[in-house]
Scaffold this motif. Structure first.
Motif, mmCIF file in Angstrom:
data_model
loop_
_atom_site.group_PDB
_atom_site.id
_atom_site.type_symbol
_atom_site.label_atom_id
_atom_site.label_comp_id
_atom_site.label_asym_id
_atom_site.label_seq_id
_atom_site.Cartn_x
_atom_site.Cartn_y
_atom_site.Cartn_z
ATOM 1 N N HIS A 101 34.285 14.359 -21.107
ATOM 2 C CA HIS A 101 34.055 14.279 -19.659
ATOM 3 C C HIS A 101 35.550 13.875 -18.787
ATOM 4 N N GLU A 102 36.268 13.361 -19.156
ATOM 5 C CA GLU A 102 37.827 12.924 -18.748
ATOM 6 C C GLU A 102 38.557 14.452 -18.549
ATOM 7 N N LEU A 103 38.491 15.241 -19.912
ATOM 8 C CA LEU A 103 39.207 16.309 -19.890
ATOM 9 C C LEU A 103 38.679 17.402 -18.842
ATOM 10 N N VAL A 104 37.317 17.427 -18.655
ATOM 11 C CA VAL A 104 36.774 18.522 -17.904
ATOM 12 C C VAL A 104 37.033 17.885 -16.160
ATOM 13 N N ALA A 105 36.844 16.732 -15.874
ATOM 14 C CA ALA A 105 37.226 15.968 -14.601
ATOM 15 C C ALA A 105 38.512 16.109 -14.247
ATOM 16 N N GLN A 106 39.630 16.119 -15.272
ATOM 17 C CA GLN A 106 41.047 16.644 -14.959
ATOM 18 C C GLN A 106 41.393 17.994 -14.677
ATOM 19 N N GLY A 107 40.660 18.909 -15.645
ATOM 20 C CA GLY A 107 40.816 20.049 -15.269
ATOM 21 C C GLY A 107 40.081 20.639 -13.826
ATOM 22 N N LEU A 108 39.094 20.065 -13.560
ATOM 23 C CA LEU A 108 38.479 20.403 -12.279
ATOM 24 C C LEU A 108 39.463 19.729 -10.945
ATOM 25 N N ARG A 109 40.179 18.799 -11.121
ATOM 26 C CA ARG A 109 41.102 18.414 -10.223
ATOM 27 C C ARG A 109 42.296 19.375 -10.223
ATOM 28 N N GLU A 110 42.879 19.968 -11.425
ATOM 29 C CA GLU A 110 43.954 20.630 -11.373
ATOM 30 C C GLU A 110 43.642 22.119 -10.850
ATOM 31 N N CYS A 111 42.250 22.567 -11.098
ATOM 32 C CA CYS A 111 41.910 23.828 -10.439
ATOM 33 C C CYS A 111 41.967 23.767 -9.098
ATOM 34 N N ALA A 112 41.435 22.585 -8.516
ATOM 35 C CA ALA A 112 41.196 22.601 -6.968
ATOM 36 C C ALA A 112 42.650 22.602 -6.167
ATOM 37 N N LEU A 113 43.523 22.054 -6.972
ATOM 38 C CA LEU A 113 44.936 22.016 -6.526
ATOM 39 C C LEU A 113 45.603 23.226 -6.809
ATOM 40 N N ILE A 114 45.389 23.945 -7.715
ATOM 41 C CA ILE A 114 46.076 25.284 -8.144
ATOM 42 C C ILE A 114 45.407 26.483 -7.369
ATOM 43 N N HIS A 115 44.205 26.399 -7.275
ATOM 44 C CA HIS A 115 43.138 27.634 -6.744
ATOM 45 C C HIS A 115 42.508 27.046 -5.656
ATOM 46 N N PRO A 116 42.956 26.293 -4.693
ATOM 47 C CA PRO A 116 42.156 25.833 -3.498
ATOM 48 C C PRO A 116 41.174 26.901 -3.047
ATOM 49 N N GLY A 117 39.951 26.305 -2.679
ATOM 50 C CA GLY A 117 39.007 27.073 -2.230
ATOM 51 C C GLY A 117 38.269 28.148 -2.919
ATOM 52 N N HIS A 118 38.573 28.094 -4.135
ATOM 53 C CA HIS A 118 37.896 29.006 -5.186
ATOM 54 C C HIS A 118 37.027 28.252 -5.890
ATOM 55 N N GLY A 119 35.727 28.837 -6.171
ATOM 56 C CA GLY A 119 34.800 28.267 -6.796
ATOM 57 C C GLY A 119 35.017 28.625 -8.464
ATOM 58 N N LEU A 120 34.326 28.056 -9.423
ATOM 59 C CA LEU A 120 34.633 28.465 -10.734
ATOM 60 C C LEU A 120 33.395 28.923 -11.414
ATOM 61 N N ARG A 121 33.814 30.091 -12.453
ATOM 62 C CA ARG A 121 32.593 30.693 -13.499
ATOM 63 C C ARG A 121 33.223 30.256 -14.782
ATOM 64 N N ILE A 122 32.210 29.800 -15.444
ATOM 65 C CA ILE A 122 32.249 29.649 -16.994
ATOM 66 C C ILE A 122 31.524 30.378 -17.930
ATOM 67 N N SER A 123 31.819 30.631 -19.115
ATOM 68 C CA SER A 123 31.076 30.919 -20.163
ATOM 69 C C SER A 123 30.719 29.757 -20.935
ATOM 70 N N ALA A 124 29.565 28.864 -20.975
ATOM 71 C CA ALA A 124 29.481 27.683 -21.871
ATOM 72 C C ALA A 124 28.540 27.929 -22.763
ATOM 73 N N GLN A 125 28.964 27.092 -24.157
ATOM 74 C CA GLN A 125 27.838 27.078 -25.093
ATOM 75 C C GLN A 125 26.742 26.559 -24.475
ATOM 76 N N ALA A 126 25.649 27.101 -24.808
ATOM 77 C CA ALA A 126 24.370 26.637 -24.282
ATOM 78 C C ALA A 126 23.970 25.279 -24.410
#
Length: 161
Positions: A101-126
Motif C-alpha cells: 500500500h505504501e508503494l502504490v501510494a508513493q507511486g500515485l504521488r509521484e505520478c501526480a507530480l510528474i504527469h499532473p492532470g493525467h488519469g492512470l490506466r493499469i493492467s492489474a492481476q485480477a
C-alpha cells in the motif's frame, strides 16, 4: 531478512530514470521482479520488455540498503493514452506489513507530480482488484489472460490538486 513487522520496516524511497540506475541497483531490481513474477508466480515471460528505459523507477530500500519494493511509472502514450504504473512488486518478506500500500501510494504521488492532470490506466492481476480499488482504481471490462494470469484493466481519474 528475518521477520518483518509493519512498525519495524521503514523504507527509503528513490524515484529515478532508468539511465540513473547503477549496475547493482538494476541487478537488484531485475532480481526482485524475476523472483516474484517469474519464479514465485511460475510464469515464464520476458520481464525486460523494452519499456523500462522510457520509465521512471520507484524503489524502496530498507535500512540495510536492500531493495524491498519497486514499481515503474509509465509515461502517457507508452502503454496507454494515460500514464500508468506497472511491475508493482514487493519482496515476499515484506508481505502483510503494508509495504504494498505504501508503494502504490508513493507511486500515485509521484505520478501526480510528474504527469499532473493525467488519469492512470493499469493492467492489474485480477486477484489484486480490491487492493487497487482501495487506491481509487475502478475495474473496466472483463478479465483476460496475460501471460496465463487473469488480469483486469483498471483506471483512476486524475487527482484534483
Amino acid at each position: 531478512m528475518s521477520a518483518v513487522t509493519a512498525t519495524s520496516l521503514r523504507l527509503r524511497w528513490r524515484c529515478v530514470p532508468f539511465a540513473a540506475l547503477d549496475a547493482a541497483t538494476l541487478y537488484a531490481l531485475l532480481q526482485l521482479r524475476s523472483r516474484v513474477f517469474v519464479v514465485e508466480q511460475n510464469c515464464v515471460y520476458l520481464d525486460p520488455d523494452g519499456a523500462d528505459p522510457q520509465c521512471l523507477h520507484l524503489l524502496g530500500f530498507d535500512a540495510a540498503g536492500t531493495l524491498q519494493a519497486a514499481l515503474r511509472l509509465v509515461p502517457p502514450g507508452l502503454k496507454y493514452t494515460e500514464a500508468s504504473i506497472g511491475r508493482v512488486v514487493t519482496s515476499p518478506e515484506t508481505r502483510g506489513t503494508g509495504v504494498g500500500h505504501e508503494l502504490v501510494a508513493q507511486g500515485l504521488r509521484e505520478c501526480a507530480l510528474i504527469h499532473p492532470g493525467h488519469g492512470l490506466r493499469i493492467s492489474a492481476q485480477a486477484h489484486l482488484q480490491r487492493f487497487y480499488e482501495m487506491h481509487g482504481f475502478r475495474a473496466e471490462g472483463e478479465t483476460y489472460l496475460e501471460d496465463d494470469i487473469p488480469h483486469i484493466e483498471m483506471s483512476r481519474a486524475a487527482p484534483v490538486l
